[in-house]
Design a protein around this motif. Sequence first.
Motif, short mmCIF file in Angstrom:
data_model
loop_
_atom_site.label_atom_id
_atom_site.label_comp_id
_atom_site.label_asym_id
_atom_site.label_seq_id
_atom_site.Cartn_x
_atom_site.Cartn_y
_atom_site.Cartn_z
N GLU A 21 5.04 21.08 45.55
CA GLU A 21 5.41 22.08 46.57
C GLU A 21 6.91 22.16 46.75
O GLU A 21 7.49 23.23 46.92
N ILE A 22 7.56 20.98 46.73
CA ILE A 22 9.00 20.93 46.95
C ILE A 22 9.77 21.60 45.80
O ILE A 22 10.74 22.33 46.02
N LEU A 69 7.46 10.67 46.30
CA LEU A 69 6.60 11.54 47.11
C LEU A 69 5.28 11.75 46.37
O LEU A 69 5.21 11.53 45.15
N GLU A 127 2.98 16.99 47.13
CA GLU A 127 4.20 17.34 47.86
C GLU A 127 5.36 17.60 46.89
O GLU A 127 6.17 18.51 47.10
#
Lengths: 93, 98
Positions: free
Chosen positions: B28-29, B21, B25
């Motif tokens: 954020e995950i 990813l 992202e």
Amino acid sequence: MTRAELVDELARRRAIHREVAESIVDELFRAMLETLQEGGRVEIRGFGSFKVREYGGYTGRNPKTGQEIAVAPKRLPVFKISRTLHEQLNQDI
Amino acid sequence: MSADTLTKARLAERVHDSVGLSKKESAEIIDDVFDLMRGALLHDEKLKITGFGNWIVRDKAARRGRNPQTNDSIIIARRRVLSFKPSPVLRVALNAKE
């Protein structure tokens, strides 16, 4: 909450496939385990930190039989909650 | 902070490298994962991660304690603490390698 529920909720929140969420969660805990295995620290802001503590061996006793047993030295992970999470946990009491 | 400390930034790099990813992202995950874990614990749920360990919120009653420096008697208020119990897998992993 279990590991599987964490995966499901992550998949839902991020709108990603469950398999992707699963490999992310796997990778995360694998990285944490490997770091501790190598004697390193894990520090997650807003959650807590982990370190490894070494315990020396000692001679213990079986409380039932009184027999002496040698307890080998060991290493254990120790978790310390972050200040913010501790405050959140205690704000209403 | 020493080089061998694993942080959220490093975890995001690992997710970026292994899952592919974007860096943004991935970061954020990682935040979301810990936010979900925190949410479960704040809702009085146990958190049980197979192969790593369990966290459980415990209620501690108020008790009389002592300031070890001044020896003054004090009341330690009722509070909630979070305890972590490592899974057998983690315990073995830490003790298998020399």
